[in-house]
Structures are given as structure tokens and as C-alpha cells.
Scaffold this active site. Structure first.
Site, mmCIF file in Angstrom:
data_model
loop_
_atom_site.group_PDB
_atom_site.id
_atom_site.type_symbol
_atom_site.label_atom_id
_atom_site.label_comp_id
_atom_site.label_asym_id
_atom_site.label_seq_id
_atom_site.Cartn_x
_atom_site.Cartn_y
_atom_site.Cartn_z
ATOM 1 N N LYS A 120 6.918 -13.729 27.012
ATOM 2 C CA LYS A 120 7.548 -12.958 28.101
ATOM 3 C C LYS A 120 7.524 -13.746 29.419
ATOM 4 C CE LYS A 120 4.757 -9.493 27.434
ATOM 5 N NZ LYS A 120 4.043 -10.064 26.259
ATOM 6 N N THR A 121 6.350 -14.256 29.762
ATOM 7 C CA THR A 121 6.245 -15.039 30.993
ATOM 8 C C THR A 121 7.128 -16.278 30.899
ATOM 9 O OG1 THR A 121 4.007 -14.238 31.394
ATOM 10 C CG2 THR A 121 4.620 -16.293 32.482
ATOM 11 N N ASP A 165 4.524 -9.033 36.273
ATOM 12 C CA ASP A 165 3.830 -9.008 34.990
ATOM 13 C C ASP A 165 3.013 -7.716 34.926
ATOM 14 O OD1 ASP A 165 3.111 -9.978 32.548
ATOM 15 O OD2 ASP A 165 2.043 -11.736 33.288
ATOM 16 N N THR A 214 3.244 -5.257 27.953
ATOM 17 C CA THR A 214 2.760 -5.178 26.575
ATOM 18 C C THR A 214 2.682 -3.709 26.145
ATOM 19 O OG1 THR A 214 0.529 -5.219 27.479
ATOM 20 C CG2 THR A 214 1.386 -7.295 26.628
ATOM 21 N N ARG A 273 1.076 -18.198 21.102
ATOM 22 C CA ARG A 273 -0.160 -18.517 21.831
ATOM 23 C C ARG A 273 -1.280 -18.858 20.856
ATOM 24 N NH1 ARG A 273 -1.130 -14.372 25.815
ATOM 25 N NH2 ARG A 273 -0.147 -15.830 27.271
HETATM 26 N N1 LIG Z 1 9.674 -19.055 21.898
HETATM 27 C C1 LIG Z 1 8.752 -19.947 22.253
HETATM 28 N N2 LIG Z 1 8.979 -21.260 22.083
HETATM 29 C C2 LIG Z 1 8.033 -22.165 22.408
HETATM 30 N N3 LIG Z 1 6.827 -21.849 22.910
HETATM 31 C C3 LIG Z 1 6.555 -20.569 23.109
HETATM 32 C C4 LIG Z 1 7.499 -19.549 22.815
HETATM 33 N N4 LIG Z 1 6.964 -18.356 23.122
HETATM 34 C C5 LIG Z 1 5.752 -18.609 23.599
HETATM 35 N N5 LIG Z 1 5.485 -19.923 23.587
HETATM 36 C C6 LIG Z 1 4.219 -20.559 23.953
HETATM 37 O O1 LIG Z 1 3.216 -19.548 23.925
HETATM 38 C C7 LIG Z 1 2.526 -19.501 25.156
HETATM 39 C C8 LIG Z 1 2.354 -18.047 25.552
HETATM 40 O O2 LIG Z 1 3.596 -17.533 25.968
HETATM 41 P P1 LIG Z 1 3.727 -16.580 27.253
HETATM 42 O O3 LIG Z 1 2.635 -16.847 28.221
HETATM 43 O O4 LIG Z 1 5.119 -16.695 27.742
HETATM 44 O O5 LIG Z 1 3.484 -15.184 26.556
HETATM 45 P P2 LIG Z 1 3.486 -13.727 27.197
HETATM 46 O O6 LIG Z 1 4.359 -12.897 26.317
HETATM 47 O O7 LIG Z 1 3.833 -13.794 28.636
HETATM 48 O O8 LIG Z 1 1.985 -13.276 27.027
HETATM 49 P P3 LIG Z 1 1.163 -12.170 27.890
HETATM 50 O O9 LIG Z 1 1.665 -10.829 27.438
HETATM 51 O O10 LIG Z 1 -0.264 -12.383 27.491
HETATM 52 O O11 LIG Z 1 1.412 -12.463 29.332
HETATM 53 C C9 LIG Z 1 3.369 -20.304 26.150
HETATM 54 O O12 LIG Z 1 2.587 -21.151 26.910
HETATM 55 C C10 LIG Z 1 4.276 -21.160 25.316
HETATM 56 O O13 LIG Z 1 3.739 -22.464 25.218
HETATM 57 MG MG LIG Z 2 2.645 -13.389 30.313
#
Ligand SMILES: Nc1ncnc2c1ncn2[C@@H]1O[C@H](COP(=O)(O)OP(=O)(O)OP(=O)(O)O)[C@@H](O)[C@H]1O
Ligand SMILES: [Mg+2]
Length: 394
Positions: A120-121, A165, A214, A273
């Protein structure tokens, strides 16, 4: 909150600066254990020095743990073309971006929902980069008072992206202000109190709000209705995780053999992750062994050291299944289960159960949790009798 130009912002950084942590599962999980991999699956007893109620910090947790931060920053995909998988979401965003750019307007407000660690981030930053716009990042809990929000909103330039977020944690008093900001690009801010209070109307530039959550269910209906786009991220199939691992290995200058990528992907619980974390452990092991290649055997050893089995289960998952498997036909309430295995109800529901449900190892029924025959077998129990110890055969 930080303004960080051209899509390079860090909401995670904002979260860190604001000292906010997520409620529920992650709070107890911040007690990070050192990176030394255990040589065997840890038991509850071995963790007596950590928060006993929280149990061991699982390697399998999709929540961001402190050591993940720097590493994730380096590996985040920066453009939509680098973002692997989630094809429907990516294609919807492409359409929205193209339409927006051809009209020269701000992108519709977007809500990104889904479990932790799915991107998401990353997507929020990618959008800002694709729009060539500034990303202003903050978190729901950091917007404590309407004034905090006003301070941010008035800084936004036309087309900027405001990333919030944990948007489900925006206090309701602040949420009301967001409504008019989102709808009318205007807010009425009350200055002062009592008879001397003045209402100051403020016009805002046309910005895009990108919210990440989430817990989509905790968002009020009127709030959700104000997002023109709602996209839900889902766990990644193994093939996508293999691509994500290959890309990460390439960026790290690490040779990752296909067998190793497949093994790590299969155990990553559909979560990039977690896959990244496992890759890091395998890389450490390779470094210690003086090797530049991670092959299947080395990946398997890394997983064995973390106590992660071929189904991606860790010690806590096995304790859950083991407890339920003692009487496989008797549903167990969440409270009882939480007390029995020493994890909070939230943690069980949000961190462990999603994977167990997805793998068909556990059922949720109105009367409680039930282990499936596959769940029994996963921890070495006989589904018919279940007289075993409930210990893992792993
Ligand atoms: N589709 C993707 N392709 C490549 N790498 C990804 C992808 N999705 C996530 N990642 C990797 O996974 C890590 C975690 O992703 P991210 O921080 O965007 O998740 P999030 O959904 O924001 O998590 P949270 O809910 O904990 O904030 C990122 O640093 C990235 O390296
Ligand atoms: Mg995030």
C-alpha cells in the site's frame, strides 16, 4: 508528517517520527529480537526474557518490524512498471492516471485497503511519482487535532498527494474536516473558543488524498464514500513472489537460484514483506558461508533456522493448530485460544489466522475456531483421534 518531494516520501518515517505505533497486533510485536537466527524453533520458555504475553516475535508477521525499514526503503518499487502483481489494481490505477493526466486534473481520492506488507505504501509513493507530484505523508494517529490537519492541507499544492497511512485511526473530529476538504477543497476552521471564536473559511488546492488501511471495516461509511477509487490488495500468488524475490535479489547483487526463490516464495504467506525478510536471512547465511549464490539447500537451511516450515507456518501457528487439534471436533472461542497460546486476540485474528484460513488449516465457525484435517496433519496430529501431543513434526 513530512513533505517529501517527487514521490520519495516515507509514511513509515512519519510513523516513526510521530512515535505512533499501530494498535492491536503490532504493539506487542515491537519487541524485536536480534537478527541471530535461532538454531531451532524457539519455544515459549526460551522467550522468557521478552514480553511473555506477546510470545516470540514471529518472522512470519506481515507487520513491519524495525529491521525491515531500511531494507524495504531500498527495494521499494518506484514506478508502476516495477510493481509486481496485483494486476487488477495496477490496471485500474493506470486507467485513472491516464484519464487524470489527459484532463489535467487531480487524481480521484484513493483508498488502498489490505493486509500489512502487500504494497500500500509502495503504491502511494508510486502514484505520486507517476503524477510527478509531491507526496505529503502522515498517519491517522498523527492527526490528533483538526489543527494538525489544517497545517498539512494548507501546504498542499495543486495535484499534490496527501498520503494518510492507517487512515482508520483518524480521530472522528478530524475526519469531519477531511470530508469538506475532500469534497469541496475547502474547510471552515474555527479559531479561538467561546464568544470570541471566529470561523475562518480556507480554500485548498485540488489535491489527491491516498488513504491506506489494514482495517477497511473500521472506516465510517460516509468517509469511505468520499473516495472515488477503492482498491483492495490481496495476498500474492507464489509466482508473483518469485518475481518480487528475483527483483530484490538483483538489486542486492545476490544470485538467487530458481529453486531457492520458489522455496522462499512458497513460505512467505503471500506477503512481499515476509519474502524480503526471508531473502535477507538467506543472504546473511550465504555471507557467513562465504557464498554469493543462494541455492535451494541454503534457502531451506535459512527457513529451518527460523523455524518456518514448508507451509510457511511458524511456532505460533503450530501452537494454535496444536491446541485446536487436541480436540479437532470441538470449536474453541477466540478468547480461550488467545489465553491458551499466550497471544492477544487481535494478534491471532490479524497476524496468524489469515494465513491459516487461506491454507485451509483452520475454519472459523459461529461457535469458535475449528482445525481442519489438513491443519491436524500439519502439526503431526491424527485428525481422527488427535491424541498426539500437538507438537510439530517439523
Ligand atoms: N508488488 C510489489 N512488488 C515489489 N515489491 C513489493 C510489492 N509490494 C510490496 N513490495 C515490497 O514489500 C515491502 C512492503 O511493502 P509496503 O510497505 O508498501 O506494504 P504496506 O502494504 O504499506 O504495509 P503496511 O500495511 O504494514 O504499511 C516494500 O518495501 C516492497 O519492497
Ligand atoms: Mg505501509
Amino acid at each position: 508528517m513530512g513533505t517529501v518531494g517527487r514521490g520519495n516520501g516515507s509514511a513509515d518515517g512519519a510513523r516513526r517520527r510521530e512515535g505512533s505505533s499501530r494498535e492491536g497486533p503490532s504493539e506487542g510485536r515491537q519487541a524485536w529480537r536480534p537478527a541471530e537466527a535461532p538454531t531451532a524453533t524457539p519455544t515459549a520458555g526460551e522467550d522468557a526474557d521478552t514480553d511473555a504475553a506477546a510470545g516470540p516475535t514471529p518472522w512470519t508477521s506481515p507487520e513491519q518490524l524495525p529491521p525491515d525499514r531500511e531494507f524495504e526503503g531500498d527495494l521499494r518499487p518506484s514506478r508502476l512498471a516495477d510493481f509486481v502483481g496485483q494486476d487488477r489494481v495496477v490496471s485500474n490505477l493506470r486507467v485513472a492516471l491516464q484519464a487524470t493526466q489527459s484532463r489535467g486534473e487531480a487524481l480521484d481520492h484513493l483508498l488502498l485497503a489490505g493486509p500489512p506488507g502487500l504494497g500500500k505504501t509502495s503504491l502511494a509513493r508510486i502514484l505520486a511519482a507517476e503524477l510527478d507530484a509531491d507526496l505529503h505523508a502522515t498517519t491517522g494517529p498523527a492527526l490528533e487535532r483538526p489543527r494538525d490537519l489544517v497545517g498539512i492541507l494548507t501546504q498542499l499544492k495543486a495535484g499534490d498527494v496527501l498520503f494518510v497511512d492507517e487512515i482508520h485511526r483518524v480521530p472522528s473530529a478530524v475526519e469531519e474536516y477531511l470530508y469538506s476538504a475532500m469534497e469541496d477543497y475547502a474547510i471552515e476552521f474555527t479559531l479561538g473558543e467561546g464568544p470570541s471564536a471566529r470561523v475562518v473559511p480556507l480554500r485548498l488546492e485540488r489535491f489527491t488524498l491516498v488513504g491506506a488501511t489494514t482495517r477497511e471495516g473500521l472506516l465510517s461509511a460516509p468517509f469511505r464514500a468520499r473516495f472515488g477509487l477503492v482498491e483492495r490488495l490481496v495476498p500474492y500468488p507464489d509466482a508473483d513472489l518469485v518475481r518480487i524475490l528475483d527483483r530484490a535479489a538483483r538489486l542486492l547483487g545476490l544470485q538467487l537460484e530458481p529453486a531457492a526463490a520458489e522455496l522462499l516464495a512458497a513460505r512467505s504467506r503471500g506477503t512481499p514483506r515476509v519474502a524480503g525478510r526471508y531473502l535477507r536471512r538467506a543472504r546473511d547465511l550465504a555471507a557467513v558461508a562465504g557464498r554469493s549464490t543462494v541455492d535451494g539447500a541454503l534457502a531451506a537451511e535459512a527457513m529451518a533456522r527460523l523455524g518456518v516450515d514448508p507451509l510457511g507456518l511458524d511456532d505460533v501457528d503450530r501452537r494454535i493448530l496444536g491446541y485446536l487439534g487436541r480436540n479437532p471436533n470441538v470449536p474453541v472461542g477466540l478468547k480461550t485460544l488467545a489465553a491458551a497460546i499466550g497471544e492477544s486476540e487481535d494478534t491471532i485474528e490479524e497476524v496468524f489466522e489469515p494465513h491459516l484460513l487461506r491454507m485451509g488449516l483452520l475454519h472459523r465457525t459461529a461457535r469458535g475456531r475449528l482445525v481442519t484435517p489438513e491443519g491436524c496433519r500439519a502439526v503431526g496430529l491424527d485428525p481422527a483421534g488427535a491424541t498426539g501431543s500437538g507438537e510439530s513434526s517439523f
